[in-house]
Design a protein around this motif. Structure first.
Motif, PDB file in Angstrom:
ATOM      1  N   ASN A 152      -0.671 -13.256  -6.321  1.00 24.99           N
ATOM      2  CA  ASN A 152      -1.826 -12.371  -6.249  1.00 24.99           C
ATOM      3  C   ASN A 152      -2.016 -11.791  -4.851  1.00 24.99           C
ATOM      4  O   ASN A 152      -2.999 -11.092  -4.593  1.00 24.99           O
ATOM      5  CB  ASN A 152      -3.097 -13.125  -6.658  1.00 24.99           C
ATOM      6  N   GLY A 153      -1.126 -12.141  -3.952  1.00 25.00           N
ATOM      7  CA  GLY A 153      -1.205 -11.630  -2.601  1.00 25.00           C
ATOM      8  C   GLY A 153      -2.117 -12.419  -1.694  1.00 25.00           C
ATOM      9  O   GLY A 153      -2.379 -11.991  -0.563  1.00 25.00           O
ATOM     10  N   ARG A 154      -2.613 -13.585  -2.142  1.00 30.64           N
ATOM     11  CA  ARG A 154      -3.560 -14.356  -1.347  1.00 30.64           C
ATOM     12  C   ARG A 154      -2.854 -15.499  -0.616  1.00 30.64           C
ATOM     13  O   ARG A 154      -1.853 -16.039  -1.092  1.00 30.64           O
ATOM     14  CB  ARG A 154      -4.679 -14.914  -2.233  1.00 30.64           C
TER      15      ARG A 154
ATOM     16  N   ILE B 141       0.841  -1.207   0.000  1.00 29.09           N
ATOM     17  CA  ILE B 141       0.000   0.000   0.000  1.00 29.09           C
ATOM     18  C   ILE B 141       0.876   1.257   0.000  1.00 29.09           C
ATOM     19  O   ILE B 141       0.543   2.265   0.627  1.00 29.09           O
ATOM     20  CB  ILE B 141      -0.980   0.012   1.186  1.00 29.09           C
ATOM     21  N   SER B 142       1.995   1.199  -0.709  1.00 32.45           N
ATOM     22  CA  SER B 142       2.874   2.359  -0.806  1.00 32.45           C
ATOM     23  C   SER B 142       2.156   3.521  -1.474  1.00 32.45           C
ATOM     24  O   SER B 142       1.247   3.322  -2.290  1.00 32.45           O
ATOM     25  CB  SER B 142       4.135   1.994  -1.591  1.00 32.45           C
ATOM     26  N   PRO B 143       2.563   4.759  -1.148  1.00 38.08           N
ATOM     27  CA  PRO B 143       1.828   5.934  -1.638  1.00 38.08           C
ATOM     28  C   PRO B 143       1.785   6.044  -3.160  1.00 38.08           C
ATOM     29  O   PRO B 143       0.809   6.563  -3.714  1.00 38.08           O
ATOM     30  CB  PRO B 143       2.566   7.115  -1.002  1.00 38.08           C
ATOM     31  N   GLY B 144       2.819   5.558  -3.854  1.00 38.67           N
ATOM     32  CA  GLY B 144       2.826   5.677  -5.306  1.00 38.67           C
ATOM     33  C   GLY B 144       1.787   4.831  -6.001  1.00 38.67           C
ATOM     34  O   GLY B 144       1.495   5.043  -7.186  1.00 38.67           O
ATOM     35  N   LEU B 145       1.199   3.869  -5.291  1.00 38.36           N
ATOM     36  CA  LEU B 145       0.203   2.987  -5.895  1.00 38.36           C
ATOM     37  C   LEU B 145      -1.183   3.607  -5.910  1.00 38.36           C
ATOM     38  O   LEU B 145      -2.130   2.994  -6.399  1.00 38.36           O
ATOM     39  CB  LEU B 145       0.177   1.651  -5.146  1.00 38.36           C
ATOM     40  N   ASP B 146      -1.315   4.827  -5.367  1.00 38.09           N
ATOM     41  CA  ASP B 146      -2.608   5.505  -5.389  1.00 38.09           C
ATOM     42  C   ASP B 146      -2.915   6.126  -6.748  1.00 38.09           C
ATOM     43  O   ASP B 146      -4.009   6.649  -6.955  1.00 38.09           O
ATOM     44  CB  ASP B 146      -2.650   6.606  -4.322  1.00 38.09           C
ATOM     45  N   LYS B 147      -1.981   6.103  -7.660  1.00 30.53           N
ATOM     46  CA  LYS B 147      -2.208   6.691  -8.971  1.00 30.53           C
ATOM     47  C   LYS B 147      -3.318   5.951  -9.704  1.00 30.53           C
ATOM     48  O   LYS B 147      -3.422   4.724  -9.641  1.00 30.53           O
ATOM     49  CB  LYS B 147      -0.931   6.646  -9.806  1.00 30.53           C
TER      50      LYS B 147
ATOM     51  N   GLY C 278      -5.691  -4.245  -5.929  1.00 24.28           N
ATOM     52  CA  GLY C 278      -4.499  -3.908  -5.170  1.00 24.28           C
ATOM     53  C   GLY C 278      -3.252  -4.579  -5.705  1.00 24.28           C
ATOM     54  O   GLY C 278      -3.321  -5.525  -6.505  1.00 24.28           O
ATOM     55  N   VAL C 279      -2.108  -4.079  -5.263  1.00 23.26           N
ATOM     56  CA  VAL C 279      -0.816  -4.613  -5.695  1.00 23.26           C
ATOM     57  C   VAL C 279      -0.308  -5.574  -4.627  1.00 23.26           C
ATOM     58  O   VAL C 279      -0.120  -5.177  -3.467  1.00 23.26           O
ATOM     59  CB  VAL C 279       0.196  -3.481  -5.924  1.00 23.26           C
ATOM     60  N   PRO C 280      -0.088  -6.813  -4.961  1.00 24.10           N
ATOM     61  CA  PRO C 280       0.381  -7.777  -3.952  1.00 24.10           C
ATOM     62  C   PRO C 280       1.760  -7.425  -3.416  1.00 24.10           C
ATOM     63  O   PRO C 280       2.599  -6.850  -4.125  1.00 24.10           O
ATOM     64  CB  PRO C 280       0.416  -9.102  -4.732  1.00 24.10           C
TER      65      PRO C 280
END
Length: 856
Positions: free
Chosen positions: A777-779, A708-714, A724-726
């Motif tokens: 996939n982050g699961r 959940i890094s800030p750059g992923l809010d784009k 979301g990004v895993p």
């Protein structure tokens, strides 16, 4: 004498009229200890003095502190108080028991210019104070302090979190502090994890495409460097938006941009051209620790010059971009300011220092110019902010020889005549040049180089031996081949030979010669030649000295580390010259790195036991070579900590990667994006398939772990990654970042991160459920069969990695008692019982009939 001190009256006879020796002013002495109860061997602060204050900051009372230990041994300590009338004394008791403390002063005349304070002050002695010292290992505890952060953090950081200073470094100038690339006070990244990216706001970047085919937009090399002069102050990145040209001073109107280093958010922009002229640009940053009697703390500034050699300096508030104050004629009133190549050093309190030789009829003098003294003057000030700030237009401070603003004439150092081959051989003949390198408050190094060899001299700047010559005209005879070399050796300004790097830990200077590719290393402690390295390959001849385009060498952790045009990183013991390790920045493909099979290696910085390299080239071909590496090597072993190919190609004529607050900031010349690289936040979720289940029933525990890094809010990233990004494993990070931020192919071998799952029952006892690894996939998921009926909290914990801070999630579950078992049915069917019953009845009739017949 001690007994007599007890009978001295604590209060003199009051008299508000004129005081005389026989009728002095009343005094009010005190003494106390902090703490009042301590342990043997524990440091105690004893405060004592008078409550009577004095007029001037340098005035004070001459007080005597008397300490009587538990055995009656007497110790007297004399101290002058501050102008407030108080003074402190650090004392370490060595015996168990009660210590008696007293403070006293003799009859004293205070010759103040204030009539109300001037006069005689009565002799006095305090009442006894007691310091209780306990044995058996008793210590009044110190403040426990705070641990380093385990979660994602941003500025400002509460000043009570003192321990955090070790990971909150700043970057002040292109060459960092005092000409070296060593950047302490960082927890330097161990992976290529990207926190954010943003356009550099200079030119269009990336692949031009279409009619331009495989060509990319220009990136500034050569001669039009981007990102030049970037610095980091207190967690904010500052850089010049327009390129800086070596060929045209007024290339572009300059804008200064401020980005939050932790989030990439733009905080403000400032039009430098409209404020300070068309050639104004950011040149450095500063944090000044100001300490006076009453005002203490750090002040931060950005410094803008109108031209690289301009003598007018503008101080900018880093928080707001406000113009705070101006210094004119900075550094040298006679020479007209900073000349090209003149170094600006930083003192121990962050003061900006420059060093100049002043040649006149009496000889050559070394002069230290201090930016703080330009503001304060030699008399100093009790406050800083009120000195530099004023209502209306910013205050202007003019460095002036007559007023001694910026230097103290008493600190000028007269150098000996016949000083080296450039020494003063008479009045104003062969004037001494400025020092080659200075270590503030330590020593200044002077060198003279020609084809015959090198002269070295050093003068002490240490307070205990200030102005003395440490060594003079130490000469080293060069090999005969120097007659054919270029650069500093022969005076050819177009050559690339010269001093490459300096260090004061250890005291070492490195001189590089281009054609024969050799390092000549000298002790700056003695001025003697130490060793020379073996000749390096031909491609290493295109760099090595201190310039924007060269792959500078660096000395850190006792090692001399150098990059090279040939792409081989070499590490030596800086003192002995022993070879320690090397690393080949190999290009696995044909034709991308076109000088050798390795990538041209340039040092960006050294921090936290790691040295960081990138690739750049003076004039790169177009299309740009693909896959240029950025990598970190372990300083001790040379092993790769991490490497990413094709992400952060560096500048030759602009600014390279820098670090502050444990975050790397760099401009990538492939896409003209600025990237923040460091440890980011993560987020874990967890759920239970059946949150209300009976004991003995198997349930599925599942969840996600995401970046959940800030750059992923784009928006562009959120559209690609709607769920979301895993979060991925450190070993998968480089390829994964290329996929997420640069649209490279999705890697098929991506590994997830380890998740620990455990439960906590009603009695607060925890129990392990299992450890799983998330997928690409982050699961993650696992099964669990509860045994006991109770309310259970299920936790999923990601303990963090080199790329992420840890996180956790909790879900609740009610485990019910298992239902009572149903009665066990008879295995014999009902119809069989019917047949058996009929059979038994027939047999009974037969028996009865038989018995009847026998009786009959």
């Amino acid at each position: 004498m001690l007994m007599l001190s007890f009978v001295v009256s604590m209060f003199a006879v009051p008299n508000v009229n004129a005081q005389t020796e026989s009728n002095p002013k009343t005094t009010y002495p005190f003494v106390d200890s902090v703490p009042r109860k301590a342990g043997v061997g524990q440091s105690v602060l004893i405060n004592f003095g008078l409550l009577n204050f004095l007029q001037n900051v340098n005035d004070g009372w001459n007080m005597t502190l008397t300490i009587i230990d538990p055995d009656g041994k007497i110790e007297n300590v004399t101290r002058k108080t501050w102008a407030t009338g108080t003074v402190g004394y650090s004392y370490i008791p060595t015996k168990e028991g009660n210590y008696t403390l007293q403070a006293s002063m003799a009859l004293t005349y205070y010759n103040s210019t204030s009539s109300s304070l001037r006069g005689w002050y009565a002799a006095c002695v305090t009442e006894n104070a007691t310091l209780q010292v306990l044995g058996d290992g008793y210590f009044k505890p110190s403040h426990p302090g705070h641990s380093l952060p385990t979660e994602y953090w941003t500025r400002p950081v509460d000043s009570q979190l003192r321990e955090w200073y070790t990971i909150m470094g700043s970057w002040f100038a292109q060459k960092q502090r005092n000409g070296n690339l060593f950047a302490p006070y960082n927890e330097a990244p161990t992976t290529a994890h990207i926190l954010w990216s943003t356009p550099d706001m200079q030119y269009t970047g990336g692949l031009a495409g279409g009619d331009m085919g495989t060509g990319g937009f220009q990136h500034g090399d050569a001669y039009e460097g981007k990102f030049y002069g970037a610095c980091i102050i207190a967690g904010v990145l500052y850089y010049n938006v327009a390129p800086v040209s070596s060929g045209a001073a007024n290339m572009a109107n300059q804008t200064l941009r401020a980005l939050d280093l932790h989030t990439g958010e733009e905080l403000w922009k400032l039009d430098l051209a409209s404020l300070f002229g068309t050639n104004a640009r950011l040149t450095r940053g500063q944090i000044l620790m100001f300490m006076s009697a009453n005002n203490r703390g750090a002040w931060a500034y950005l410094w803008v010059q109108n031209g690289a050699t301009g003598s007018t300096w503008y101080a900018i508030d880093p928080l707001t971009g406000r113009h705070v104050y101006t210094m004119t004629n900075f550094y040298s009133p006679s020479a007209g300011g900073l000349s090209g190549g003149t170094k600006v050093y930083y003192g121990p309190n962050g003061e900006m220092l420059t060093y100049q030789i002043v040649n006149n009829a009496t000889g050559s003098y070394l002069r230290q110019w201090n930016s703080t003294l330009v503001v304060q003057g030699t008399s100093g000030q009790d406050a800083w902010g009120s000195k530099v700030s004023q209502v209306g237009a910013p205050r202007v401070f003019v460095a002036n020889s007559t007023a001694n603003l910026g230097y103290s004439p008493s600190e000028d150092i007269l150098l000996p005549r016949n000083f080296g081959v450039s020494g003063v051989n008479g009045v104003n003949s062969n004037p001494v040049g400025n020092p080659t390198q200075v270590f503030p408050l330590d020593r200044a190094i002077f060198t003279t180089t020609n084809v015959s060899g090198i002269y070295l001299s050093a003068v002490s700047l240490d307070s205990e031996s200030y102005g003395s010559m440490l060594y003079t005209d130490r000469f080293w005879a060069a090999p005969s081949e120097w007659a054919s070399l270029t650069g500093t050796v022969t005076g050819d300004s177009n050559g690339q030979s010269g001093w490459a790097c300096f260090s004061d830990d250890p005291y070492v200077g490195v001189f590089w010669t281009k054609e024969n590719r050799v390092n000549y290393v000298f002790s700056l402690e003695t001025g003697k030649f130490l060793y020379q390295t073996e000749p390096q390959i031909f491609a290493d001849g295109w760099g090595g000295v201190q310039s924007n385009s060269a792959p500078e060498k660096v000395i850190a952790y006792g090692r001399l580390i150098e990059g090279s045009g040939g792409g081989t990183v070499i590490c030596y013991n800086a003192t002995t010259g022993d070879f320690l390790w090397s690393y080949e920045a190999h290009d696995p493909y044909i034709g991308e790195s076109y000088i050798t099979e390795n990538w041209y290696a340039v040092i960006c910085f050294v921090s936290d036991g790691k040295v960081y390299f990138g690739h750049s080239h003076h004039s790169a071909q177009e299309p740009k070579p693909r896959g240029a590496p950025f990598y970190a090597l372990d300083v001790e072993t040379g092993e790769v900590v991490w490497r990413i190919d094709g992400a952060f190609r560096q500048h030759a004529w602009g600014g390279r990667a820098i670090i502050g607050d444990s975050i790397i900031a760099t401009l990538d010349t492939y896409d003209s994006q600025i990237y923040g690289i460091g440890k980011g936040p993560s987020d874990v979720t967890v759920s239970i398939s059946n949150p209300v289940a009976s004991a003995g029933t198997t349930v599925l525990i599942s969840g996600t772990v995401m970046d959940i890094s800030p750059g992923l809010d784009k928006d562009v990233i959120q559209r690609r990654f709607a769920k979301g990004v895993p979060a991925v494993a450190d070993e998968s990070m480089s390829d994964w970042m290329l996929y997420v931020y640069k649209n490279f192919e999705r890697p098929m071998d991506t590994k997830g991160v380890e998740i620990t799952i455990f439960g906590v029952g009603e009695n607060n006892e925890s129990f392990d459920i299992g450890t799983v690894v998330s997928d690409a996939n982050g699961r993650f998921s696992c099964t669990w069969t509860p045994k006991n009926s109770e309310a259970v909290d299920i936790y999923a914990v990601f303990h963090g990695s080199g790329a992420y801070y840890g996180s956790f999630a909790k879900s609740e579950m009610a485990v019910l008692e298992a239902p009572a078992p149903a009665p066990t049915p008879d295995p014999t069917p009902a119809y069989e019982w019917y047949i058996i019953g009929v059979g038994i009845a027939i047999i009974a009739v037969v028996i009865v009939c038989t018995l009847f017949n026998r009786k009959k």
